[in-house]
Design a protein around this motif. Structure first.
Motif, short mmCIF file in Angstrom:
data_model
loop_
_atom_site.label_atom_id
_atom_site.label_comp_id
_atom_site.label_asym_id
_atom_site.label_seq_id
_atom_site.Cartn_x
_atom_site.Cartn_y
_atom_site.Cartn_z
N GLY A 30 45.41 54.43 33.83
CA GLY A 30 46.04 55.74 34.32
C GLY A 30 45.12 56.30 35.52
N PHE A 137 54.43 49.77 30.36
CA PHE A 137 53.36 48.91 30.29
C PHE A 137 53.40 48.15 28.98
CE2 PHE A 137 50.21 48.87 33.59
CZ PHE A 137 50.83 49.39 34.53
N ASN A 214 44.02 41.34 30.40
CA ASN A 214 42.84 41.76 30.35
C ASN A 214 42.31 42.24 31.67
OD1 ASN A 214 43.08 39.61 28.36
ND2 ASN A 214 41.36 40.65 27.62
N TRP A 215 42.68 43.48 32.29
CA TRP A 215 42.39 44.17 33.19
C TRP A 215 41.13 44.84 32.86
CZ3 TRP A 215 47.13 47.48 35.27
CH2 TRP A 215 48.23 46.78 35.61
N ARG A 235 37.20 47.61 23.41
CA ARG A 235 37.73 46.05 24.00
C ARG A 235 36.22 45.20 24.21
NH1 ARG A 235 42.94 47.91 26.91
NH2 ARG A 235 41.68 49.84 26.88
P1 NAD Z 1 43.76 53.51 27.37
O1 NAD Z 1 43.71 53.53 25.74
O2 NAD Z 1 42.43 53.75 28.11
O3 NAD Z 1 44.95 54.54 27.90
C1 NAD Z 1 46.12 55.08 27.00
C2 NAD Z 1 46.22 56.40 27.18
O4 NAD Z 1 47.40 56.81 26.37
C3 NAD Z 1 45.07 57.22 26.73
O5 NAD Z 1 44.37 58.01 27.63
C4 NAD Z 1 45.55 57.95 25.37
O6 NAD Z 1 45.04 59.33 25.39
C5 NAD Z 1 46.96 58.18 25.93
N1 NAD Z 1 48.10 58.26 24.72
C6 NAD Z 1 48.08 57.33 23.68
N2 NAD Z 1 48.93 57.94 22.89
C7 NAD Z 1 49.52 59.00 23.48
C8 NAD Z 1 50.25 60.18 23.04
N3 NAD Z 1 50.96 60.14 21.78
N4 NAD Z 1 50.71 61.27 23.88
C9 NAD Z 1 50.07 61.34 25.01
N5 NAD Z 1 49.12 60.49 25.29
C10 NAD Z 1 48.68 59.38 24.77
O7 NAD Z 1 44.62 52.16 27.63
P2 NAD Z 1 44.56 51.24 29.02
O8 NAD Z 1 43.74 50.15 29.03
O9 NAD Z 1 44.72 52.13 30.13
O10 NAD Z 1 46.10 50.59 28.91
C11 NAD Z 1 47.29 51.19 29.25
C12 NAD Z 1 48.58 50.62 28.86
O11 NAD Z 1 48.31 49.45 29.32
C13 NAD Z 1 48.89 50.24 27.48
O12 NAD Z 1 50.22 50.45 27.02
C14 NAD Z 1 48.05 48.98 27.01
O13 NAD Z 1 48.95 48.61 25.70
C15 NAD Z 1 48.38 48.17 28.02
N6 NAD Z 1 47.56 47.06 28.38
C16 NAD Z 1 46.37 47.24 28.87
C17 NAD Z 1 45.78 46.26 29.02
C18 NAD Z 1 44.45 46.22 29.66
O14 NAD Z 1 43.77 45.09 30.01
N7 NAD Z 1 43.77 47.14 29.93
C19 NAD Z 1 46.01 44.70 28.46
C20 NAD Z 1 47.26 44.82 27.87
C21 NAD Z 1 47.98 45.92 27.67
#
Ligand code: NAD
Ligand code: UDP
Length: 396
Positions: A30, A137, A214-215, A235
């Motif tokens: 985000g 996502f 895996n970003w 992670r």
């Molecule tokens: P992240 O944990 O950094 O971000 C998730 C955000 O969602 C956090 O800031 C958290 O506070 C917020 N959040 C969670 N529950 C909430 C709620 N009930 N109300 C309001 N806010 C809430 O994770 P990310 O790496 O930025 O991942 C974002 C999305 O991408 C997720 O859905 C994750 O499953 C998916 N994803 C990411 C990766 C990656 O490589 N980073 C890989 C696979 C999937």
């Protein structure tokens, strides 16, 4: 900075400014997406999260060039009636909110399932009922294990891409048994994907599903004891960064044999922006977003990060070569590291045909380059704080 008049989509049409309700905007992905939207587009973001530390630099001061185009709404989507209003007054919702660290999947399976399925339900419902576009996502983990992993170790078919490349429209989802609670996350994500797909088929919801592979990059997760709990397990990028900053061996779970493809966050965000600005090409699709050229085993990742860190230390921190630690890795069992119920994806290589055809997107950054810029960020952000926390622990 780009202006609205200068921007055209992939078909040459002028892009009108959108209002985007971004849920989970305060997280790793985000924060990068907000940054991109503010610095390069005319779009407005209603940023929803329970935290905003990672986007504070975009919210203040009021003199920022994009002030007025980003608004933070601190709310928990589990139980806040303001959510529907925010979705209603946006053109598009991007849902990133989730529990998505593997250490939670087997130790907090209920929270994981609620977060990834139940809490996402109202978002889908409000988008469908109000005829709003949704970019949701999901994860590459919905593929689970490869077909090849079930073949005998010496089978030549294991080398055949048909047995391991992950394709959005043909690969099956292969999870372990129920007591392997690791798969609670993948299963919840799969079910929400199916629900969104069904909303599209039966009620005409305009949706796009993103499966990140895996970003990685700056601002991913936290460093335990610095900006996250001391006992927390983030992670792998943050785990290894933490080990390197503390000059302790990197822990290889079950020998570090699992394979991953890593993509630089800034490349991946380009793909998301293409989805946002090209609805006609993105709606109704599920997209793998990863870099098939950046495949390594976790052991190789540890070795690469150790080398990059060593070079950084020589050049910037004036650490001498002899100061490098002798045993840079240590093997740990998954039971010891993650606890009961952990299991692993063996190999994750995305097929890129669909995203390439629909959006013409390809990742660019090599693993060496992305590790160099990410570890530079980790040093600049955390080295001093880690040093102080070690000194404090020794003094006590
Ligand atoms: P992240 O944990 O950094 O971000 C998730 C955000 O969602 C956090 O800031 C958290 O506070 C917020 N959040 C969670 N529950 C909430 C709620 N009930 N109300 C309001 N806010 C809430 O994770 P990310 O790496 O930025 O991942 C974002 C999305 O991408 C997720 O859905 C994750 O499953 C998916 N994803 C990411 C990766 C990656 O490589 N980073 C890989 C696979 C999937
Ligand atoms: N891993 C590891 N040491 C660590 C952290 C993770 O060996 O300190 C391994 C983990 O078992 C998995 C891989 O690294 O095989 C990637 O883990 P991550 O938490 O980044 O998420 P995943 O890709 O499994 O969703």
């Amino acid at each position: 900075m780009a202006t609205s008049s200068a921007r055209v989509d992939l078909d040459g049409n002028t892009i009108k400014p959108f209002t985007i309700c971004m849920i989970g905007a305060g997280g790793f992905i985000g924060s990068h997406l907000c940054e991109k939207l503010m610095s390069e587009t005319p779009h407005t973001v209603l940023a929803v999260d329970v935290y905003n530390d990672k986007i504070k630099h975009l919210l203040e001061p009021d003199s920022l060039p994009w002030a007025g185009r980003i608004q933070f709404h601190r709310l928990n989507i589990k139980n806040d009636s303001r959510l529907e209003g925010l979705i209603k007054c946006s053109d598009l919702t991007v849902n990133l909110a989730a529990i998505c660290t593997p250490a939670d999947y087997n130790t907090r399976p209920l929270d994981t399932i609620y977060s990834n399925f139940i809490d996402a339900l109202p978002v889908v419902k409000y988008c469908s009922e109000n005829n709003k576009r949704l970019i949701h996502f999901s994860t590459c983990e919905v593929y689970g294990k490869t077909i090849g992993s079930y073949l005998p170790k010496d089978s030549p078919l294991r080398q055949d891409p048909a047995y391991y490349i992950l394709k959005e429209d043909t690969s099956p989802c292969i999870f372990g048994s129920i007591e392997k609670q690791r798969w609670s996350y993948a299963c919840a994500k799969q079910l929400i994907e199916r629900l969104i797909y069904a909303e599209g088929a039966e009620n005409g919801l305009e949706f796009t599903i993103v499966r990140p592979f895996n970003w990685i990059g700056p601002r991913m997760d936290f460093i335990p004891g610095i900006d996250g709990p001391s006992e927390g397990v983030p992670r792998v990028l943050a785990c290894f960064s933490n080990n390197l900053l503390r000059r302790e061996p990197l822990k290889l779970v079950d020998g570090g044999e699992s394979q991953r493809t890593f993509v630089y966050i800034k490349d991946a965000i380009e793909a998301v922006l293409l989805m946002i600005e090209n609805p006609g090409r993105a709606n109704g699709h599920i997209f793998n977003v990863g870099n098939p050229n950046n495949e390594v085993t976790v052991r190789q990742l540890a070795e690469m990060m150790t080398k990059v860190n060593f070079l950084y230390s020589l050049v910037y921190a004036k650490v001498s070569g002899e100061d490098s630690i002798e045993s840079p890795t240590i093997d740990v069992s998954s039971k010891e590291f993650y606890g009961e119920g952990y299991d692993d994806s063996d190999k994750r290589i995305p097929d890129m045909t669909i995203i390439n055809k629909q959006l013409g997107w390809d990742p660019k950054t090599s693993l060496w380059d992305l590790l160099e810029s990410t570890l530079t960020y980790q040093h600049r952000t955390y080295a001093e704080a880690v040093k102080q926390s070690i000194a404090k622990a020794v003094a006590n």
